[in-house]
Design a protein around this motif. Structure first.
Motif, PDB file in Angstrom:
ATOM      1  N   TYR A 109       0.657  -1.393   0.004  1.00 40.12           N
ATOM      2  CA  TYR A 109       0.015  -0.032   0.018  1.00 40.12           C
ATOM      3  C   TYR A 109       0.814   1.266  -0.142  1.00 40.12           C
ATOM      4  CZ  TYR A 109      -4.166  -2.646   0.679  1.00 40.12           C
ATOM      5  OH  TYR A 109      -5.279  -3.659   0.207  1.00 40.12           O
ATOM      6  N   GLY A 110       2.128   1.229   0.787  1.00 38.33           N
ATOM      7  CA  GLY A 110       2.813   2.525   0.867  1.00 38.33           C
ATOM      8  C   GLY A 110       3.552   2.703  -0.431  1.00 38.33           C
ATOM      9  N   LYS A 111       3.962   1.660  -1.368  1.00 37.73           N
ATOM     10  CA  LYS A 111       4.923   1.624  -2.390  1.00 37.73           C
ATOM     11  C   LYS A 111       3.929   2.017  -3.568  1.00 37.73           C
ATOM     12  CE  LYS A 111       7.868  -0.878  -5.069  1.00 37.73           C
ATOM     13  NZ  LYS A 111       8.818  -2.473  -5.209  1.00 37.73           N
ATOM     14  N   HIS A 112       2.775   1.170  -3.866  1.00 36.74           N
ATOM     15  CA  HIS A 112       1.976   1.135  -5.085  1.00 36.74           C
ATOM     16  C   HIS A 112       0.846   2.154  -5.245  1.00 36.74           C
ATOM     17  CE1 HIS A 112       3.667  -3.032  -5.074  1.00 36.74           C
ATOM     18  NE2 HIS A 112       4.321  -2.383  -5.813  1.00 36.74           N
ATOM     19  N   GLU A 113       0.424   2.903  -4.172  1.00 35.92           N
ATOM     20  CA  GLU A 113      -0.147   3.818  -3.943  1.00 35.92           C
ATOM     21  C   GLU A 113      -1.696   3.361  -4.761  1.00 35.92           C
ATOM     22  OE1 GLU A 113       1.264   7.267  -6.044  1.00 35.92           O
ATOM     23  OE2 GLU A 113       3.026   7.180  -4.731  1.00 35.92           O
ATOM     24  N   PRO A 114      -2.445   2.663  -4.000  1.00 33.75           N
ATOM     25  CA  PRO A 114      -3.590   2.168  -4.521  1.00 33.75           C
ATOM     26  C   PRO A 114      -4.822   3.193  -4.989  1.00 33.75           C
ATOM     27  CG  PRO A 114      -3.109   0.793  -2.614  1.00 33.75           C
ATOM     28  CD  PRO A 114      -2.026   2.137  -2.506  1.00 33.75           C
ATOM     29  N   LYS A 115      -5.425   2.893  -5.899  1.00 32.23           N
ATOM     30  CA  LYS A 115      -6.525   3.921  -6.550  1.00 32.23           C
ATOM     31  C   LYS A 115      -7.988   3.308  -6.249  1.00 32.23           C
ATOM     32  CE  LYS A 115      -3.084   4.832 -10.240  1.00 32.23           C
ATOM     33  NZ  LYS A 115      -2.975   5.122 -11.502  1.00 32.23           N
ATOM     34  N   GLU A 116      -8.414   2.834  -7.590  1.00 25.47           N
ATOM     35  CA  GLU A 116      -9.742   2.121  -7.555  1.00 25.47           C
ATOM     36  C   GLU A 116      -9.604   0.565  -7.342  1.00 25.47           C
ATOM     37  OE1 GLU A 116     -12.669   3.858  -7.799  1.00 25.47           O
ATOM     38  OE2 GLU A 116     -11.648   5.703  -8.436  1.00 25.47           O
ATOM     39  N   GLU A 117     -10.678   0.143  -6.757  1.00 23.13           N
ATOM     40  CA  GLU A 117     -10.757  -1.480  -6.554  1.00 23.13           C
ATOM     41  C   GLU A 117     -11.614  -1.941  -7.940  1.00 23.13           C
ATOM     42  OE1 GLU A 117     -12.566  -4.683  -3.988  1.00 23.13           O
ATOM     43  OE2 GLU A 117     -12.023  -2.808  -2.980  1.00 23.13           O
ATOM     44  N   VAL A 118     -11.089  -2.713  -8.618  1.00 26.06           N
ATOM     45  CA  VAL A 118     -11.873  -3.466  -9.833  1.00 26.06           C
ATOM     46  C   VAL A 118     -12.351  -4.625  -9.342  1.00 26.06           C
ATOM     47  CG1 VAL A 118     -11.656  -4.271 -12.060  1.00 26.06           C
ATOM     48  CG2 VAL A 118     -10.187  -2.336 -11.383  1.00 26.06           C
ATOM     49  N   LYS A 119     -13.872  -4.414  -9.133  1.00 28.56           N
ATOM     50  CA  LYS A 119     -14.688  -5.639  -8.782  1.00 28.56           C
ATOM     51  C   LYS A 119     -14.762  -6.896  -9.812  1.00 28.56           C
ATOM     52  CE  LYS A 119     -17.857  -2.823  -6.151  1.00 28.56           C
ATOM     53  NZ  LYS A 119     -18.058  -1.494  -6.860  1.00 28.56           N
ATOM     54  N   TRP A 136      -3.703  -2.439 -33.647  1.00 26.28           N
ATOM     55  CA  TRP A 136      -4.830  -3.100 -32.679  1.00 26.28           C
ATOM     56  C   TRP A 136      -5.052  -2.374 -31.587  1.00 26.28           C
ATOM     57  CZ3 TRP A 136      -7.468  -7.366 -33.947  1.00 26.28           C
ATOM     58  CH2 TRP A 136      -6.830  -8.418 -34.998  1.00 26.28           C
ATOM     59  N   ILE A 137      -6.550  -1.955 -31.236  1.00 29.13           N
ATOM     60  CA  ILE A 137      -7.152  -1.477 -30.270  1.00 29.13           C
ATOM     61  C   ILE A 137      -8.011  -2.600 -29.355  1.00 29.13           C
ATOM     62  CG2 ILE A 137      -8.615   0.184 -29.229  1.00 29.13           C
ATOM     63  CD1 ILE A 137      -7.929   1.898 -31.630  1.00 29.13           C
ATOM     64  N   VAL A 138      -7.707  -2.715 -28.099  1.00 27.24           N
ATOM     65  CA  VAL A 138      -8.655  -3.613 -27.229  1.00 27.24           C
ATOM     66  C   VAL A 138      -9.028  -2.596 -26.314  1.00 27.24           C
ATOM     67  CG1 VAL A 138      -8.374  -5.691 -25.764  1.00 27.24           C
ATOM     68  CG2 VAL A 138      -7.110  -5.603 -27.893  1.00 27.24           C
ATOM     69  N   GLN A 139     -10.203  -2.704 -25.932  1.00 31.40           N
ATOM     70  CA  GLN A 139     -10.841  -1.756 -24.755  1.00 31.40           C
ATOM     71  C   GLN A 139     -12.209  -2.591 -24.139  1.00 31.40           C
ATOM     72  OE1 GLN A 139     -12.309   1.886 -26.640  1.00 31.40           O
ATOM     73  NE2 GLN A 139     -14.438   1.189 -26.407  1.00 31.40           N
ATOM     74  N   LEU A 140     -12.399  -2.060 -22.827  1.00 37.70           N
ATOM     75  CA  LEU A 140     -13.551  -2.455 -22.165  1.00 37.70           C
ATOM     76  C   LEU A 140     -13.594  -1.724 -20.906  1.00 37.70           C
ATOM     77  CD1 LEU A 140     -13.062  -4.867 -19.528  1.00 37.70           C
ATOM     78  CD2 LEU A 140     -11.498  -5.035 -21.229  1.00 37.70           C
ATOM     79  N   VAL A 141     -14.734  -1.599 -20.167  1.00 33.59           N
ATOM     80  CA  VAL A 141     -15.202  -0.842 -19.046  1.00 33.59           C
ATOM     81  C   VAL A 141     -15.403  -1.857 -17.744  1.00 33.59           C
ATOM     82  CG1 VAL A 141     -16.510   0.786 -17.757  1.00 33.59           C
ATOM     83  CG2 VAL A 141     -16.179   1.241 -20.367  1.00 33.59           C
ATOM     84  N   PRO A 142     -14.213  -1.988 -17.057  1.00 31.13           N
ATOM     85  CA  PRO A 142     -14.288  -2.761 -16.051  1.00 31.13           C
ATOM     86  C   PRO A 142     -15.250  -2.507 -14.722  1.00 31.13           C
ATOM     87  CG  PRO A 142     -12.284  -1.784 -15.619  1.00 31.13           C
ATOM     88  CD  PRO A 142     -12.824  -1.405 -17.010  1.00 31.13           C
ATOM     89  N   ASP A 143     -16.017  -3.104 -14.016  1.00 31.02           N
ATOM     90  CA  ASP A 143     -16.906  -2.886 -12.760  1.00 31.02           C
ATOM     91  C   ASP A 143     -15.924  -2.402 -11.622  1.00 31.02           C
ATOM     92  OD1 ASP A 143     -19.090  -2.436 -11.258  1.00 31.02           O
ATOM     93  OD2 ASP A 143     -19.403  -4.643 -10.968  1.00 31.02           O
TER      94      ASP A 143
END
Length: 144
Positions: A109-119, A136-143
């Motif tokens: 947690y100190g080193k990687h600086e957590p942001k959002e949680e991907v469910k 190539w383009i690959v995309q999506l919206v995670p929850d």
């Protein structure tokens, strides 16, 4: 001109992830980096550990979903975050098979600086396409 590898894009309350590549495999690698950069600062993740992953899918969309889902399971069960990937995709009679090596380390947690949680990984806004210039383009919206 240097090609962009990945980016986040605005999507209502969510964050879309998009990977670019000269090959389909490279785009899969880069969208996986984008996924982990939603969760932590991937620039700070060192490739201390490697995990081998093998998934299959009836089409490229299922393959992408299963690949990212497997990475999320490793994150959730082993507390790992990844910053680099080697992906190989092959066509099979049933669809596609993906073999990958994921490089990373335990979440700090100190080193990687957590942001959002991907469910969860979703098919929301999922796109896999090759542009006229071969990118190539690959995309999506995670929850989240």
């Amino acid at each position: 001109m240097k090609m962009r590898k990945w980016e986040h894009y605005e999507h209502t309350a969510d964050i879309g992830i998009r990977g670019y590549g000269r090959t389909l495999e490279e785009a899969f690698e880069n969208v996986a980096i984008a996924l982990f950069d939603v969760m932590v600062d991937v620039e700070k993740v060192e490739p201390k550990e490697v995990r081998e992953i093998e998934v299959s899918g009836e089409d490229l969309y299922a393959l992408l979903y299963n690949f990212l889902e497997e990475l999320l399971i490793l994150h959730d069960t082993e507390g790992l975050v990844f910053s680099d990937f080697e992906v190989k995709i092959e066509k099979t009679k049933e669809g596609y098979r993906l073999k990958a090596k994921a490089y990373g380390e335990s979440l700090d947690y100190g080193k990687h600086e957590p942001k959002e949680e991907v469910k969860a990984i979703t098919y929301h806004d999922m796109k896999i396409e090759q542009l006229e210039d071969g990118t190539w383009i690959v995309q999506l919206v995670p929850d989240l």
